[in-house]
Design an enzyme around this catalytic site. Structure first.
Site, short mmCIF file in Angstrom:
data_model
loop_
_atom_site.label_atom_id
_atom_site.label_comp_id
_atom_site.label_asym_id
_atom_site.label_seq_id
_atom_site.Cartn_x
_atom_site.Cartn_y
_atom_site.Cartn_z
N ILE A 12 0.81 -1.27 -0.15
CA ILE A 12 -0.09 0.15 0.31
C ILE A 12 0.93 1.08 0.03
O ILE A 12 0.51 1.94 -0.74
CB ILE A 12 -0.99 -0.04 0.99
CG1 ILE A 12 -2.05 -1.18 1.19
CG2 ILE A 12 -1.73 1.14 1.28
CD1 ILE A 12 -2.74 -1.43 2.40
N ILE A 52 10.26 2.55 12.52
CA ILE A 52 9.66 3.66 13.16
C ILE A 52 9.70 3.82 14.67
O ILE A 52 9.27 4.61 15.28
CB ILE A 52 8.19 3.60 12.75
CG1 ILE A 52 7.66 2.15 13.43
CG2 ILE A 52 7.79 3.88 11.31
CD1 ILE A 52 5.84 2.08 13.14
N ALA A 74 3.20 2.64 7.89
CA ALA A 74 3.93 1.36 8.48
C ALA A 74 3.39 0.79 9.79
O ALA A 74 2.82 1.54 10.56
CB ALA A 74 5.41 1.71 8.97
N SER A 117 -7.61 1.15 10.08
CA SER A 117 -8.30 -0.29 9.68
C SER A 117 -9.73 -0.22 10.06
O SER A 117 -10.11 0.42 11.03
CB SER A 117 -7.46 -1.35 10.07
OG SER A 117 -8.19 -2.57 9.98
N TYR A 141 -4.61 -6.63 16.55
CA TYR A 141 -4.26 -5.61 15.32
C TYR A 141 -5.38 -4.73 15.51
O TYR A 141 -5.11 -3.34 15.48
CB TYR A 141 -4.42 -6.44 14.15
CG TYR A 141 -4.59 -5.75 12.93
CD1 TYR A 141 -3.48 -5.05 12.44
CD2 TYR A 141 -5.62 -5.61 12.05
CE1 TYR A 141 -3.31 -3.92 11.58
CE2 TYR A 141 -5.48 -4.76 11.16
CZ TYR A 141 -4.59 -3.76 10.63
OH TYR A 141 -4.69 -3.13 9.71
N LYS A 145 -4.75 -0.52 16.37
CA LYS A 145 -5.39 0.52 15.29
C LYS A 145 -6.24 1.65 15.97
O LYS A 145 -6.08 2.80 15.68
CB LYS A 145 -5.92 -0.02 14.15
CG LYS A 145 -5.02 -0.54 13.14
CD LYS A 145 -4.03 0.31 12.63
CE LYS A 145 -2.69 -0.30 11.47
NZ LYS A 145 -2.05 0.84 10.88
N PHE A 174 -10.94 -1.99 4.73
CA PHE A 174 -11.02 -3.62 4.77
C PHE A 174 -9.96 -4.21 3.93
O PHE A 174 -8.73 -3.91 4.10
CB PHE A 174 -12.35 -4.27 4.48
CG PHE A 174 -13.45 -3.97 5.63
CD1 PHE A 174 -13.19 -4.38 6.76
CD2 PHE A 174 -14.23 -2.77 5.57
CE1 PHE A 174 -14.33 -4.54 7.72
CE2 PHE A 174 -15.22 -2.74 6.30
CZ PHE A 174 -15.45 -3.51 7.70
N GLY A 286 -16.28 -17.44 13.65
CA GLY A 286 -16.43 -16.16 13.87
C GLY A 286 -16.59 -15.16 12.68
O GLY A 286 -16.67 -14.08 12.79
#
Length: 324
Positions: A12, A52, A74, A117, A141, A145, A174, A286
């Site tokens: 990305i 970073i 990143a 995200s 994750y 975010k 997504f 899930g």
């Protein structure tokens, strides 16, 4: 008006770098190459190999290149793996974002586009996700975010009366697919498109995880958005911030309608010319029937639109992978 792209050697990030250059905005890349590839960065773009988490390296890069802002891409982006590696995920995504903010403040850089995200929403109970939906991430994750967004929000409050008050926005999305440049492709071992591509290249049959969901064709429906559209939205957000224009704290970059896994598989066969019937495997625990986000706010402010059909998404991604 140079902009720093952290993670600019990734799938990305590398597209964002190209979109910035196309818009006449000189980019500089900082990436530790843990998942990015040096070859994804154009030769004429300044490149700093650093993490970073290295505050001095981030601050020095901002100062040396007189950066007007940061597009912070990143991070550790594998939601499933984050369950097994929560400490690593938090180090990269939470501490990493904190360090970037600290370096920005020290260097007097006050514009930030954060690559967030849609995982911040978790498994929503509604089929169409809007920005004001309650946040309930279900993985480290997604949590990392969301915490990143909180850090940015709090730093903006803290610097509001300072010489360089932080201006920011977070972009939530997504599944990013396709390619806007034949030299850049998705290298993730966890994303649907590269998984299917690698299966087809190996002469194996791709698998659909469950075909008895409450959707039109029985398979999961998700947002799939083209990486070039994602990159373009980041650039417009950066331009608005740099110009001091009004901007929302967060935007969904959503498809509004979504695509089913079967529709993706049909397009894969149609575009690649490889005739296959996907195997049907068990559901993954899930997995919700449908999660699709709106893009109304982003369409209003960021010129957001889905400019690519599903066949375009597959074709550009397949051509880039074939060129490896």
């Amino acid at each position: 008006m140079t902009w720093l792209v952290t993670g600019g050697a990734g799938y990305i990030g590398a597209h964002i770098v190209r979109a910035l250059a196309d818009a006449g905005i000189p980019p500089v890349v900082l990436d530790d190459l843990s998942s990015g590839r040096r070859g994804f960065v154009p030769d004429d773009v300044p490149f700093v190999e650093a993490s970073i988490l290295d505050r001095d390296a981030v601050e020095q890069t901002l100062r040396e290149h007189d950066c007007a802002g940061v597009i912070h891409v990143a991070g550790f982006k594998y939601a499933g793996v984050s369950v097994r590696r929560p400490l690593h995920t938090y180090a990269q995504n939470v501490e990493g974002t904190r360090v970037v903010l600290e370096a920005m403040e020290a260097a007097g850089v006050a514009n930030l586009v954060f690559s967030s995200s849609a995982a911040v929403y978790g498994t929503p109970s509604v089929p169409l996700v809007t920005e004001d939906l309650p946040k309930n991430p279900t993985s480290p994750y997604g949590e990392s975010k969301l915490i990143g967004e909180w850090l940015i929000r709090d730093q903006a409050v803290a610097t509001a009366e300072s010489e360089h008050p932080l201006r920011h926005t977070s972009l939530r999305y997504f599944n990013v697919v396709g390619s806007g440049d034949p030299s850049v492709y998705d290298v993730s071992p966890h994303n649907l498109f590269p998984i299917v591509f690698e299966k087809l290249i190996a002469g194996e049959t791709p698998t659909i995880n469950g075909d008895d969901y409450a959707t039109e064709d029985g398979t999961n429906v998700r947002d799939y958005v083209h990486v070039a559209d994602i990159a373009a939205a980041h650039v417009v957000a950066a331009q608005l911030l740099a110009a001091g224009e009004p901007i929302e704290a967060a935007y969904n970059l959503g498809s509004q309608n979504g695509l089913s896994v079967k529709q993706i598989m049909d397009a894969m066969a149609r575009v690649t010319g490889i005739d296959f019937t996907p195997a049907i495997g068990p559901r993954r625990p899930g997995d919700p029937d449908r999660i699709v986000a709106t893009g109304d706010l982003a369409a209003r402010d960021l010129d957001w639109a889905n400019r690519y059909t599903v066949d375009d998404m597959v074709r550009t991604g397949w051509e880039a992978r074939q060129g490896v």
